[in-house]
Design a protein around this motif. Structure first.
Motif, mmCIF file in Angstrom:
data_model
loop_
_atom_site.group_PDB
_atom_site.id
_atom_site.type_symbol
_atom_site.label_atom_id
_atom_site.label_comp_id
_atom_site.label_asym_id
_atom_site.label_seq_id
_atom_site.Cartn_x
_atom_site.Cartn_y
_atom_site.Cartn_z
ATOM 1 N N SER A 17 0.829 -1.201 0.000
ATOM 2 C CA SER A 17 0.000 0.000 0.000
ATOM 3 C C SER A 17 0.869 1.258 0.000
ATOM 4 C CB SER A 17 -0.921 0.004 1.221
ATOM 5 O OG SER A 17 -1.626 1.220 1.322
ATOM 6 N N ALA A 18 1.862 1.296 0.864
ATOM 7 C CA ALA A 18 2.725 2.468 0.966
ATOM 8 C C ALA A 18 3.492 2.715 -0.331
ATOM 9 C CB ALA A 18 3.699 2.301 2.132
ATOM 10 N N ARG A 19 3.991 1.662 -0.930
ATOM 11 C CA ARG A 19 4.787 1.797 -2.156
ATOM 12 C C ARG A 19 3.932 2.085 -3.384
ATOM 13 N NH1 ARG A 19 9.614 2.746 -3.121
ATOM 14 N NH2 ARG A 19 9.736 1.208 -4.747
ATOM 15 N N SER A 20 2.733 1.531 -3.440
ATOM 16 C CA SER A 20 1.910 1.673 -4.646
ATOM 17 C C SER A 20 0.991 2.890 -4.592
ATOM 18 C CB SER A 20 1.058 0.422 -4.849
ATOM 19 O OG SER A 20 0.067 0.321 -3.842
ATOM 20 N N GLY A 21 0.709 3.376 -3.375
ATOM 21 C CA GLY A 21 -0.228 4.476 -3.235
ATOM 22 C C GLY A 21 -1.682 4.019 -3.210
ATOM 23 N N ALA A 22 -1.900 2.726 -3.304
ATOM 24 C CA ALA A 22 -3.267 2.188 -3.259
ATOM 25 C C ALA A 22 -3.627 1.885 -1.811
ATOM 26 C CB ALA A 22 -3.360 0.916 -4.103
ATOM 27 N N ALA A 23 -4.846 2.167 -1.444
ATOM 28 C CA ALA A 23 -5.311 1.872 -0.088
ATOM 29 C C ALA A 23 -5.313 0.365 0.144
ATOM 30 C CB ALA A 23 -6.721 2.429 0.111
ATOM 31 N N VAL A 24 -5.131 -0.022 1.395
ATOM 32 C CA VAL A 24 -5.164 -1.446 1.749
ATOM 33 C C VAL A 24 -6.478 -2.063 1.294
ATOM 34 C CG1 VAL A 24 -5.237 -3.070 3.691
ATOM 35 C CG2 VAL A 24 -3.522 -1.239 3.651
ATOM 36 N N SER A 25 -7.577 -1.341 1.486
ATOM 37 C CA SER A 25 -8.883 -1.867 1.059
ATOM 38 C C SER A 25 -8.923 -2.074 -0.453
ATOM 39 C CB SER A 25 -10.010 -0.933 1.497
ATOM 40 O OG SER A 25 -9.827 0.364 0.943
ATOM 41 N N ALA A 26 -8.281 -1.206 -1.219
ATOM 42 C CA ALA A 26 -8.224 -1.372 -2.679
ATOM 43 C C ALA A 26 -7.426 -2.619 -3.032
ATOM 44 C CB ALA A 26 -7.625 -0.142 -3.342
#
Length: 157
Positions: A17-26
Motif C-alpha cells: 500500500s505504501a509503495r503503490s499508493g493504493a489503499a489497503v482496502s483497494a
C-alpha cells in the motif's frame, strides 16, 4: 516513500500500500477480483511478491483511462505469474484498448460540445440527446423523452 530492501522478495499489505499508493482496502478488493494474488503465512497474513507493485501500477493506470476491471483482469491473466509486466507487455495490452479509448474520447467530445443543450433542455430529448441517444439511433424504433423497458408477452412485471 518507504524503500524496500532488494533482498526482501515479499511485501506485507501495508508495504504494498505504501509503495503503490493504493489503499489497503483497494488491494484487498483487487485480490478478491483476481487482479493480484498473495500467499498466506502460517499466521494467515498476506504476502505479495514484488511484481505486485508493477501490477498494481498497471491496474491503476488502466483504471484512470476507464478500462473496466474485468478487461484488466483478462489482460493480466495473459502474463506469466510472478513476473513484472514489462513496457512491451503494456504496449501490447494497451494497443488492444486503443479503439475502445478512441470511441470513449469521441463520445466525451460530443458530450462536452452539447452539454449546454442537455442542461438547458431538461427533458433529455431522445431526438437530440448525446447522452441517452447518440445519433438518434432510438428514434427509428420509438418516440418520447424516456426510454422505458419493453416488456415481452408472458414476462412478469
Amino acid at each position: 516513500m518507504p524503500q524496500i530492501p532488494e533482498k526482501i522478495h515479499e511485501l506485507t499489505v501495508g508495504q504494498l500500500s505504501a509503495r503503490s499508493g493504493a489503499a489497503v482496502s483497494a488491494l484487498h478488493f483487487y485480490e478478491a477480483k483476481g487482479l493480484i494474488g498473495s500467499r498466506r503465512t502460517a499466521g494467515n497474513q498476506r504476502r505479495y511478491s514484488r511484481d505486485a507493485l508493477r501490477r498494481v501500477a498497471f491496474i491503476r493506470a488502466a483504471q484512470r483511462v476507464g478500462i473496466p476491471l474485468a478487461t484488466i483482469r483478462e489482460a493480466l491473466s495473459g502474463l506469466p505469474e510472478e513476473r513484472t509486466p514489462t513496457r512491451e507487455d503494456w504496449s501490447r495490452l494497451s494497443a488492444a484498448w486503443r479503439t475502445e479509448l478512441d470511441d470513449r474520447i469521441k463520445q466525451l467530445g460530443r458530450l462536452r460540445d452539447h452539454l449546454s443543450d442537455c442542461i438547458g433542455c431538461g427533458c433529455l430529448s431522445l431526438e437530440t440527446c448525446v447522452l441517452s441517444n447518440p445519433d438518434d439511433v432510438v428514434g427509428e424504433r420509438m418516440a418520447g423523452s424516456r426510454l422505458l423497458p419493453v416488456r415481452r408477452e408472458g414476462e412478469d412485471s
